[in-house]
Scaffold this active site. Sequence first.
Site, PDB file in Angstrom:
ATOM      1  N   TYR A 109       0.858  -1.187   0.000  1.00  0.00           N
ATOM      2  CA  TYR A 109       0.000   0.000   0.000  1.00  0.00           C
ATOM      3  C   TYR A 109       0.892   1.233   0.000  1.00  0.00           C
ATOM      4  O   TYR A 109       1.532   1.558   1.006  1.00  0.00           O
ATOM      5  CB  TYR A 109      -0.909   0.025   1.227  1.00  0.00           C
ATOM      6  N   SER A 254     -13.438  -3.926   1.044  1.00  0.00           N
ATOM      7  CA  SER A 254     -14.322  -3.266   0.064  1.00  0.00           C
ATOM      8  C   SER A 254     -15.795  -3.513   0.386  1.00  0.00           C
ATOM      9  O   SER A 254     -16.585  -3.844  -0.511  1.00  0.00           O
ATOM     10  CB  SER A 254     -14.003  -3.741  -1.361  1.00  0.00           C
ATOM     11  N   ALA A 257     -17.852  -1.521  -1.738  1.00  0.00           N
ATOM     12  CA  ALA A 257     -17.539  -1.730  -3.158  1.00  0.00           C
ATOM     13  C   ALA A 257     -16.851  -0.516  -3.764  1.00  0.00           C
ATOM     14  O   ALA A 257     -17.288   0.026  -4.782  1.00  0.00           O
ATOM     15  CB  ALA A 257     -18.794  -2.098  -3.940  1.00  0.00           C
ATOM     16  N   LEU A 261     -21.476   1.499  -3.302  1.00  0.00           N
ATOM     17  CA  LEU A 261     -22.669   1.284  -2.481  1.00  0.00           C
ATOM     18  C   LEU A 261     -22.986   2.471  -1.577  1.00  0.00           C
ATOM     19  O   LEU A 261     -23.926   2.407  -0.785  1.00  0.00           O
ATOM     20  CB  LEU A 261     -22.508   0.020  -1.631  1.00  0.00           C
TER      21      LEU A 261
END
Length: 383
Positions: A109, A254, A257, A261
Amino acid sequence: MAVGSAVLVALLCAPAPKPLSALSRRAVVGLAPSLGAAALLGTGLPAAPAARAAVAPPADLIPTLGIGAWAWGDTLFWGYDAKRDGELQELFDYCLASGFKFFDTAEVYGLGRSETLLGQFCRANPAAADVRIATKFAALPWRTKASDVLDAAQRSTERLGRPIDLYQIHFPNAWANEAYWDGLGQCVDRGLVRAAGVSNYGSSALRACSASLASRGVRLVSNQIQLSLLYPYAQTNGLLSTCNELGVKVLAYSPIALGLLAGKYTKEKLPSGPRQLIAGKYLDDPQFGELIRTMGAVGAGHGGASPAQVAIAWCIAKGTCPIPGARTLAQAKSNLAAASIRLTAAEVSELDTAAAAVTPVLAPGSSPFAKKDVVTGQIMFDS
């Protein structure tokens, strides 16, 4: 990674990669075969740490809700800007003050930036002594030895400035998976990490990894997988049941999403970057709009909870620990508030029905993760 995997496939097909500094986790993973290990994770591998007594993971290691830190350092998907690190510190401090102290990150990340920031934030906050950090080992093609897991864990602890509470194999490789499990077990045996987990593992691989670790007295604690109303495959293909059977806690990444969402996107207002294509396809489906309306109606019965909060609460209702990401204090406040929502069985069923009517944009088969270990024949990924 349903939504993310399509973006990764697009990146893999791109004519030329972006500069390394601009790559996200998924881009790095996808482009890994063409990169040198030194370019990705640095040179000068440290010696494996000296042996120490293994420490059993605390029973409450994984809470009801955690905080994902993928965006803390990622420039391609999330537009990370170091000038806003102060806001991330404020977000971190708010989470701690609100009683939420479980953060999930990974070595890829921001190419280590997320881990570095978490370490800085912990040192700057006196209340961070009991913060718990989960991070991940990137199972890149050229990493084939147990010692690679140990070396990577050591570097992560250096960036974090503290031991690792939960260390996870980030995704399956097409080979060397058993060596990773050996390395993971050694990390626990040596006291370098407190608990062992995996990520993006299917049922068969989960059983094999659990058995491998158990043979040395190490328990497999978690499996971090994508799960949301738009990507529910783990609950239909038996993976959730397998996790429950083995006593492996699911970390649901997620859960919103990638923002879809939250119910805020329209044809006129699409997310920036690679998510545009996915969002546009969902917005073309009237059943997606019906799902968002259903989420709004359910939320109205819980003090006006937003669709994003309902999406997180749905994951909690499925027995998982969702780890939604947050880049702003407002997002963190919204996400954390979802932990107090308790959906009824009828509401969960209503949401399941509405979600099932949405035409899937992506399925597990489109994921770039290795489906099988080519050496052992072990099925590695199924959702």
